[in-house]
Design a protein around this motif. Structure first.
Motif, PDB file in Angstrom:
ATOM      1  N   ALA A 120      10.643  -8.217 -18.640  1.00 46.74           N
ATOM      2  CA  ALA A 120       9.082  -9.113 -18.461  1.00 46.74           C
ATOM      3  C   ALA A 120       8.336  -9.334 -17.301  1.00 46.74           C
ATOM      4  CB  ALA A 120       9.550 -10.372 -19.419  1.00 46.74           C
ATOM      5  N   THR A 121       9.104  -8.834 -16.395  1.00 42.59           N
ATOM      6  CA  THR A 121       8.533  -8.963 -14.958  1.00 42.59           C
ATOM      7  C   THR A 121       7.853  -7.707 -14.425  1.00 42.59           C
ATOM      8  OG1 THR A 121      10.463  -8.125 -13.606  1.00 42.59           O
ATOM      9  CG2 THR A 121      10.534 -10.385 -14.129  1.00 42.59           C
ATOM     10  N   TYR A 122       6.720  -7.797 -13.633  1.00 42.16           N
ATOM     11  CA  TYR A 122       6.029  -6.756 -13.292  1.00 42.16           C
ATOM     12  C   TYR A 122       5.726  -7.189 -11.884  1.00 42.16           C
ATOM     13  CZ  TYR A 122       1.824  -3.977 -12.821  1.00 42.16           C
ATOM     14  OH  TYR A 122       0.881  -3.058 -12.405  1.00 42.16           O
ATOM     15  N   GLY A 123       5.946  -5.669 -10.950  1.00 43.58           N
ATOM     16  CA  GLY A 123       5.438  -6.015  -9.614  1.00 43.58           C
ATOM     17  C   GLY A 123       4.567  -4.850  -9.144  1.00 43.58           C
ATOM     18  N   VAL A 124       3.774  -5.089  -8.031  1.00 39.30           N
ATOM     19  CA  VAL A 124       2.985  -4.080  -7.860  1.00 39.30           C
ATOM     20  C   VAL A 124       2.959  -4.040  -6.351  1.00 39.30           C
ATOM     21  CG1 VAL A 124       0.968  -5.509  -7.972  1.00 39.30           C
ATOM     22  CG2 VAL A 124       0.661  -3.022  -8.153  1.00 39.30           C
ATOM     23  N   LEU A 125       2.765  -2.858  -5.816  1.00 40.95           N
ATOM     24  CA  LEU A 125       2.912  -2.696  -4.264  1.00 40.95           C
ATOM     25  C   LEU A 125       1.544  -2.068  -3.808  1.00 40.95           C
ATOM     26  CD1 LEU A 125       6.222  -1.246  -3.781  1.00 40.95           C
ATOM     27  CD2 LEU A 125       5.683  -3.431  -2.802  1.00 40.95           C
ATOM     28  N   ALA A 126       0.994  -2.389  -2.708  1.00 41.13           N
ATOM     29  CA  ALA A 126       0.141  -1.399  -1.809  1.00 41.13           C
ATOM     30  C   ALA A 126       0.714  -0.681  -0.687  1.00 41.13           C
ATOM     31  CB  ALA A 126      -0.996  -2.343  -1.098  1.00 41.13           C
ATOM     32  N   VAL A 127       0.742   0.565  -0.904  1.00 35.52           N
ATOM     33  CA  VAL A 127       1.419   1.553   0.040  1.00 35.52           C
ATOM     34  C   VAL A 127       0.591   2.424   0.689  1.00 35.52           C
ATOM     35  CG1 VAL A 127       3.547   3.276  -0.018  1.00 35.52           C
ATOM     36  CG2 VAL A 127       3.627   1.435  -1.693  1.00 35.52           C
ATOM     37  N   ARG A 128       0.910   2.510   2.253  1.00 33.51           N
ATOM     38  CA  ARG A 128       0.191   3.336   3.102  1.00 33.51           C
ATOM     39  C   ARG A 128       1.335   4.067   3.492  1.00 33.51           C
ATOM     40  NH1 ARG A 128      -2.605   0.257   7.097  1.00 33.51           N
ATOM     41  NH2 ARG A 128      -4.760   0.302   5.678  1.00 33.51           N
ATOM     42  N   GLY A 129       0.935   5.648   3.330  1.00 22.56           N
ATOM     43  CA  GLY A 129       1.952   6.525   3.699  1.00 22.56           C
ATOM     44  C   GLY A 129       3.328   6.088   2.759  1.00 22.56           C
ATOM     45  N   ALA A 130       4.519   6.120   3.771  1.00 18.79           N
ATOM     46  CA  ALA A 130       5.728   5.500   2.978  1.00 18.79           C
ATOM     47  C   ALA A 130       6.010   3.953   3.523  1.00 18.79           C
ATOM     48  CB  ALA A 130       6.840   6.523   3.774  1.00 18.79           C
ATOM     49  N   ARG A 131       4.829   3.415   3.900  1.00 17.15           N
ATOM     50  CA  ARG A 131       5.138   1.941   4.200  1.00 17.15           C
ATOM     51  C   ARG A 131       4.499   1.148   3.093  1.00 17.15           C
ATOM     52  NH1 ARG A 131       2.188  -1.005   7.879  1.00 17.15           N
ATOM     53  NH2 ARG A 131       3.111  -2.854   8.409  1.00 17.15           N
ATOM     54  N   PRO A 132       5.076  -0.057   2.617  1.00 17.48           N
ATOM     55  CA  PRO A 132       4.389  -1.078   2.004  1.00 17.48           C
ATOM     56  C   PRO A 132       3.424  -1.929   2.874  1.00 17.48           C
ATOM     57  CG  PRO A 132       6.609  -1.679   2.188  1.00 17.48           C
ATOM     58  CD  PRO A 132       6.404  -0.418   3.026  1.00 17.48           C
ATOM     59  N   VAL A 133       2.068  -2.292   2.168  1.00 21.37           N
ATOM     60  CA  VAL A 133       1.302  -3.103   3.041  1.00 21.37           C
ATOM     61  C   VAL A 133       0.837  -4.013   2.139  1.00 21.37           C
ATOM     62  CG1 VAL A 133       0.707  -1.465   4.915  1.00 21.37           C
ATOM     63  CG2 VAL A 133      -0.789  -1.485   2.640  1.00 21.37           C
ATOM     64  N   GLY A 134       1.259  -4.468   1.192  1.00 19.56           N
ATOM     65  CA  GLY A 134       1.066  -5.489   0.128  1.00 19.56           C
ATOM     66  C   GLY A 134       1.751  -5.531  -1.137  1.00 19.56           C
ATOM     67  N   LEU A 135       1.756  -6.619  -1.539  1.00 17.00           N
ATOM     68  CA  LEU A 135       2.638  -6.790  -2.936  1.00 17.00           C
ATOM     69  C   LEU A 135       2.130  -7.936  -3.590  1.00 17.00           C
ATOM     70  CD1 LEU A 135       6.108  -8.508  -2.459  1.00 17.00           C
ATOM     71  CD2 LEU A 135       4.161  -8.395  -0.816  1.00 17.00           C
ATOM     72  N   ALA A 136       2.262  -7.784  -4.956  1.00 18.48           N
ATOM     73  CA  ALA A 136       2.094  -9.028  -5.951  1.00 18.48           C
ATOM     74  C   ALA A 136       3.139  -8.755  -7.192  1.00 18.48           C
ATOM     75  CB  ALA A 136       0.647  -9.014  -6.414  1.00 18.48           C
ATOM     76  N   ALA A 137       3.244  -9.943  -7.793  1.00 19.93           N
ATOM     77  CA  ALA A 137       4.253  -9.966  -8.888  1.00 19.93           C
ATOM     78  C   ALA A 137       3.680 -10.575 -10.142  1.00 19.93           C
ATOM     79  CB  ALA A 137       5.651 -10.437  -8.467  1.00 19.93           C
TER      80      ALA A 137
END
Length: 158
Positions: free
Chosen positions: A60-77
């Protein structure tokens, strides 16, 4: 997948296999912007793999990442609250990636997830002192729906 050259960040859903990327992003958010969150780095930095994987064991949970190359630069849930209303949580964009519309993309992804659950409203809590976040949420159509201690409760009709 993000470009190998680390070009424009890509916003994508998190899978359970992404637990290490999520951990990296969450620790970065709590390190770079501690004033923006109720959670503290000490609450999460010592968490082992099980603690981080458990974050996404609930379907029931959801997560989303912003990724540049192999590095995460943002998130939200997105998480369902005890009353069943979905909540937007943990929104963060790395300082070097700000100004590119990533926050709107991350929030939009969580809004889409919430619509997919049949929800008509998405709720969030934001520290009243976080004026930049409050302004962002207002620009995206969220309205204040109350207050709880040092937090504004904001909602958006989906």
């Amino acid at each position: 997948m993000a470009d190998d050259d680390g070009g424009r960040p890509v916003v994508r859903p998190v899978t359970p296999a992404d637990w290490a990327l999520w951990r990296e992003a969450r620790i970065a958010s709590l390190t770079a912007s501690p004033e923006a969150f109720k959670a503290r780095l000490a609450d999460w930095e010592r968490g082992g793999e099980e603690q981080w994987r458990a974050r996404f064991d609930d379907p029931a949970t959801y997560g989303v990442l912003a990724v540049r190359g192999a590095r995460p630069v943002g998130l939200a849930a997105g998480l369902p609250a005890a009353d069943g209303l979905p909540e937007l949580r943990s929104v963060w964009v790395a300082p070097e990636a700000r100004g590119q519309g990533l926050a709107g993309g991350l929030i939009g992804a969580v809004e889409s997830w919430a619509r997919g659950t049949g929800a008509r409203t998405l709720r969030l809590s934001v520290l009243t002192a976080n004026a930049r976040a409050v302004a962002l949420y207002e620009r995206l159509g969220y309205a204040t729906d109350g207050r709880a201690g040092q937090e504004l409760i904001m909602t958006k009709r989906l």
